[in-house]
Design a protein around this motif. Structure first.
Motif, PDB file in Angstrom:
ATOM      1  N   MET A  95       0.996  -1.468  -0.008  1.00 53.79           N
ATOM      2  CA  MET A  95       0.203   0.046   0.132  1.00 53.79           C
ATOM      3  C   MET A  95       1.011   0.952   0.188  1.00 53.79           C
ATOM      4  O   MET A  95       0.432   2.581   0.235  1.00 53.79           O
ATOM      5  N   SER A  96       1.860   1.191  -0.626  1.00 53.51           N
ATOM      6  CA  SER A  96       3.023   2.195  -0.034  1.00 53.51           C
ATOM      7  C   SER A  96       3.179   3.263  -0.951  1.00 53.51           C
ATOM      8  O   SER A  96       2.616   2.699  -2.322  1.00 53.51           O
ATOM      9  N   SER A  97       3.499   4.446  -1.366  1.00 54.82           N
ATOM     10  CA  SER A  97       3.306   4.639  -2.580  1.00 54.82           C
ATOM     11  C   SER A  97       3.924   4.832  -3.778  1.00 54.82           C
ATOM     12  O   SER A  97       4.215   4.767  -4.651  1.00 54.82           O
ATOM     13  N   GLU A  98       5.407   4.052  -2.893  1.00 55.97           N
ATOM     14  CA  GLU A  98       6.288   3.117  -3.994  1.00 55.97           C
ATOM     15  C   GLU A  98       5.393   2.600  -5.246  1.00 55.97           C
ATOM     16  O   GLU A  98       6.217   2.702  -6.043  1.00 55.97           O
ATOM     17  N   ALA A  99       4.899   1.414  -4.159  1.00 54.93           N
ATOM     18  CA  ALA A  99       4.210   0.678  -5.383  1.00 54.93           C
ATOM     19  C   ALA A  99       3.136   1.058  -6.123  1.00 54.93           C
ATOM     20  O   ALA A  99       3.819   0.263  -7.256  1.00 54.93           O
ATOM     21  N   ILE A 100       2.445   2.182  -5.200  1.00 53.92           N
ATOM     22  CA  ILE A 100       1.841   2.845  -6.848  1.00 53.92           C
ATOM     23  C   ILE A 100       2.620   2.847  -7.475  1.00 53.92           C
ATOM     24  O   ILE A 100       2.257   3.069  -8.939  1.00 53.92           O
ATOM     25  N   GLN A 101       3.231   3.899  -7.358  1.00 53.47           N
ATOM     26  CA  GLN A 101       4.748   4.418  -8.235  1.00 53.47           C
ATOM     27  C   GLN A 101       4.823   3.737  -9.116  1.00 53.47           C
ATOM     28  O   GLN A 101       5.153   3.690 -10.782  1.00 53.47           O
TER      29      GLN A 101
ATOM     30  N   ALA B  89       3.705   0.777 -10.203  1.00 50.94           N
ATOM     31  CA  ALA B  89       2.648   0.726 -11.369  1.00 50.94           C
ATOM     32  C   ALA B  89       2.424   1.098 -11.733  1.00 50.94           C
ATOM     33  O   ALA B  89       2.005   0.752 -13.107  1.00 50.94           O
ATOM     34  N   LEU B  90       2.673   2.705 -11.761  1.00 49.56           N
ATOM     35  CA  LEU B  90       1.498   3.402 -12.774  1.00 49.56           C
ATOM     36  C   LEU B  90       2.835   3.575 -13.730  1.00 49.56           C
ATOM     37  O   LEU B  90       2.401   3.578 -14.934  1.00 49.56           O
ATOM     38  N   ALA B  91       4.489   3.360 -13.716  1.00 52.34           N
ATOM     39  CA  ALA B  91       5.154   3.573 -14.337  1.00 52.34           C
ATOM     40  C   ALA B  91       5.656   2.218 -14.765  1.00 52.34           C
ATOM     41  O   ALA B  91       5.829   2.805 -16.404  1.00 52.34           O
ATOM     42  N   GLN B  92       4.770   1.057 -14.431  1.00 56.85           N
ATOM     43  CA  GLN B  92       5.249  -0.216 -15.633  1.00 56.85           C
ATOM     44  C   GLN B  92       2.841   0.327 -16.550  1.00 56.85           C
ATOM     45  O   GLN B  92       4.227  -0.217 -17.662  1.00 56.85           O
ATOM     46  N   MET B  93       2.268   0.801 -16.488  1.00 58.43           N
ATOM     47  CA  MET B  93       1.056   0.889 -17.279  1.00 58.43           C
ATOM     48  C   MET B  93       2.143   2.184 -17.990  1.00 58.43           C
ATOM     49  O   MET B  93       1.237   2.001 -19.633  1.00 58.43           O
ATOM     50  N   ASN B  94       2.843   3.172 -17.535  1.00 60.58           N
ATOM     51  CA  ASN B  94       3.252   3.896 -18.855  1.00 60.58           C
ATOM     52  C   ASN B  94       4.106   3.511 -19.644  1.00 60.58           C
ATOM     53  O   ASN B  94       4.246   3.867 -20.772  1.00 60.58           O
ATOM     54  N   SER B  95       4.946   2.954 -19.245  1.00 61.65           N
ATOM     55  CA  SER B  95       5.614   2.016 -20.057  1.00 61.65           C
ATOM     56  C   SER B  95       5.395   0.848 -21.218  1.00 61.65           C
ATOM     57  O   SER B  95       5.321   0.641 -22.408  1.00 61.65           O
ATOM     58  N   LEU B  96       4.117   0.328 -20.333  1.00 63.71           N
ATOM     59  CA  LEU B  96       3.301  -0.673 -21.855  1.00 63.71           C
ATOM     60  C   LEU B  96       2.726   0.452 -22.399  1.00 63.71           C
ATOM     61  O   LEU B  96       2.534  -0.274 -24.040  1.00 63.71           O
ATOM     62  N   ALA B  97       1.462   1.301 -22.138  1.00 64.40           N
ATOM     63  CA  ALA B  97       1.185   2.393 -23.063  1.00 64.40           C
ATOM     64  C   ALA B  97       2.361   3.213 -24.259  1.00 64.40           C
ATOM     65  O   ALA B  97       1.560   3.173 -24.759  1.00 64.40           O
ATOM     66  N   SER B  98       3.198   2.896 -23.405  1.00 62.83           N
ATOM     67  CA  SER B  98       4.035   3.644 -24.253  1.00 62.83           C
ATOM     68  C   SER B  98       5.210   2.696 -25.904  1.00 62.83           C
ATOM     69  O   SER B  98       4.891   3.394 -26.692  1.00 62.83           O
ATOM     70  N   GLN B  99       4.835   1.888 -25.022  1.00 65.84           N
ATOM     71  CA  GLN B  99       4.778   0.199 -26.336  1.00 65.84           C
ATOM     72  C   GLN B  99       4.166   0.570 -27.404  1.00 65.84           C
ATOM     73  O   GLN B  99       4.146  -0.056 -28.042  1.00 65.84           O
ATOM     74  N   ALA B 100       2.791   0.327 -26.578  1.00 58.91           N
ATOM     75  CA  ALA B 100       1.501   0.238 -27.319  1.00 58.91           C
ATOM     76  C   ALA B 100       1.850   1.547 -28.653  1.00 58.91           C
ATOM     77  O   ALA B 100       0.830   1.213 -29.578  1.00 58.91           O
TER      78      ALA B 100
END
Length: 109
Positions: free
Chosen positions: A1-7, A9-20
């Motif tokens: 539940m830490s903000s690091e985990a959320i950040q 996850a967001l970084a991973q989603m941004n990376s996947l969106a960039s690749q897409a």
């Protein structure tokens, strides 16, 4: 539940969106505007709200432990559950997005 985990996850989603989207620049955010705001902004807002719920639950639990007046156990437990449910929802949304991305990437053209 830490903000690091959320950040993370967001970084991973941004990376996947960039690749897409075909972007090769790492860390770039993709603007997928639909209506008034972008998809990335909606995800960021949701992650921010999850973090706020978690921080609120932590503050209330610490205040209860210190014995501050006006802080009831049932309020502490309810805020903790709200934060937990919001985090689990965020994880499930992320998992569904990653799964949808993988499905799209595995489609034959």
């Amino acid at each position: 539940m830490s903000s690091e985990a959320i950040q993370s996850a967001l970084a991973q989603m941004n990376s996947l969106a960039s690749q897409a989207a075909g972007n090769t620049v790492k860390g770039s955010q993709v603007n997928m505007a639909v209506g008034g705001g972008s998809f990335g902004e909606a995800l960021y807002g949701a992650a921010r709200r999850i973090n706020e719920l978690s921080d609120n639950a932590t503050r209330k639990a610490e205040a209860f432990q210190r014995g501050e007046p006006g802080i009831e156990l049932h309020d502490v437990m309810m805020d903790g559950q709200k934060a937990s449910i919001a985090f689990e929802l965020g994880v499930q949304v992320r998992n569904r997005l990653v799964s949808a991305y993988k499905d799209v990437m595995n489609m034959q053209v």
